[in-house]
Scaffold this motif. Structure first.
Motif, short mmCIF file in Angstrom:
data_model
loop_
_atom_site.label_atom_id
_atom_site.label_comp_id
_atom_site.label_asym_id
_atom_site.label_seq_id
_atom_site.Cartn_x
_atom_site.Cartn_y
_atom_site.Cartn_z
N ALA A 134 -5.96 11.62 -0.88
CA ALA A 134 -5.81 10.40 -1.56
C ALA A 134 -5.54 10.60 -2.79
N PHE A 152 2.75 3.06 1.68
CA PHE A 152 2.35 2.71 0.33
C PHE A 152 1.89 3.99 -0.50
N LEU A 153 1.17 4.89 0.06
CA LEU A 153 1.11 6.30 -0.44
C LEU A 153 2.02 6.79 -0.95
N ILE A 211 -2.67 -2.54 -0.59
CA ILE A 211 -2.19 -2.19 0.66
C ILE A 211 -2.82 -3.69 1.31
N ARG A 246 -6.01 1.88 -7.82
CA ARG A 246 -6.13 1.37 -6.40
C ARG A 246 -4.93 0.81 -6.14
N LEU A 247 -4.47 0.88 -4.75
CA LEU A 247 -3.37 0.52 -4.25
C LEU A 247 -3.31 -0.80 -3.62
N SER A 278 -7.74 -2.20 10.68
CA SER A 278 -8.24 -0.88 10.32
C SER A 278 -8.42 0.06 11.64
N HIS A 288 -2.32 0.41 10.78
CA HIS A 288 -2.73 0.63 9.64
C HIS A 288 -2.40 1.96 8.88
N ASP A 289 -2.37 2.95 9.55
CA ASP A 289 -2.25 4.28 9.08
C ASP A 289 -0.58 4.54 8.76
N VAL A 334 1.29 1.78 7.59
CA VAL A 334 1.51 1.09 6.45
C VAL A 334 0.65 1.81 5.27
N GLN A 335 -0.64 2.59 5.29
CA GLN A 335 -1.15 3.13 4.34
C GLN A 335 -0.27 4.10 3.72
N THR A 387 -4.19 -4.95 7.23
CA THR A 387 -3.65 -4.71 8.49
C THR A 387 -4.99 -4.27 9.39
#
Length: 145
Positions: free
Chosen positions: A89, A24-25, A7, A4-5, A12, A17-18, A20-21, A10
């Protein structure tokens, strides 16, 4: 399930949000690739530590541990390098964290008193520091204890 990241929150559904995600990914994918390459280097150090710091009578058990770890590490490298950068993912990579800890700690058992073998414990922080979430913290504390 395993990975689980963490994150940051933010709103959604928005572009922020996209973005930032995605950052992190991308970071997590790079960390997984680096860990998988570091595992290959660790295998070489394990073999050198066995040859230089232990008795020949303990070699079969130690090389068995290193062989199993090497096979799993090679599979990990292949899976991480074949993953597309824009792919879906992240899959749970936490099982390799358990394997890393187990391999380093089990290798100590047949060669009690070897200073070179104890030096392998210095590799644990490299694998554990890049893990995120509660499971990473629990495993870090378990490995230290």
């Amino acid at each position: 399930m395993f990975a689980r990241l963490a994150i940051p929150p933010t709103p959604s559904g928005g572009e922020a949000h996209d973005a930032v995600q995605a950052v992190f990914l991308r970071f997590e994918r790079q960390a997984q690739r680096r860990r998988s390459v570091l595992r290959l280097l660790l295998i070489a150090v394990m073999v050198l530590a066995i040859l230089a710091g232990t008795e020949r009578s303990t070699w079969p058990a130690q090389f068995t541990i290193v062989g199993v770890y090497a096979a799993l590490a090679i599979v990990s490298v292949v899976l991480n390098l074949r993953r597309r950068p824009g792919g879906g993912a992240l899959r749970g990579a936490a099982p390799m964290m358990f394997v890393d800890i187990a391999a380093i700690c089990l290798l100590q058992l047949p060669s009690l008193g070897s200073v070179l073998m104890l030096g392998l414990l210095a590799f644990l922080p490299f694998f554990l520091a890049s893990q995120s979430g509660r499971l990473g913290a629990v495993m870090a504390m378990t490995a230290i204890a």
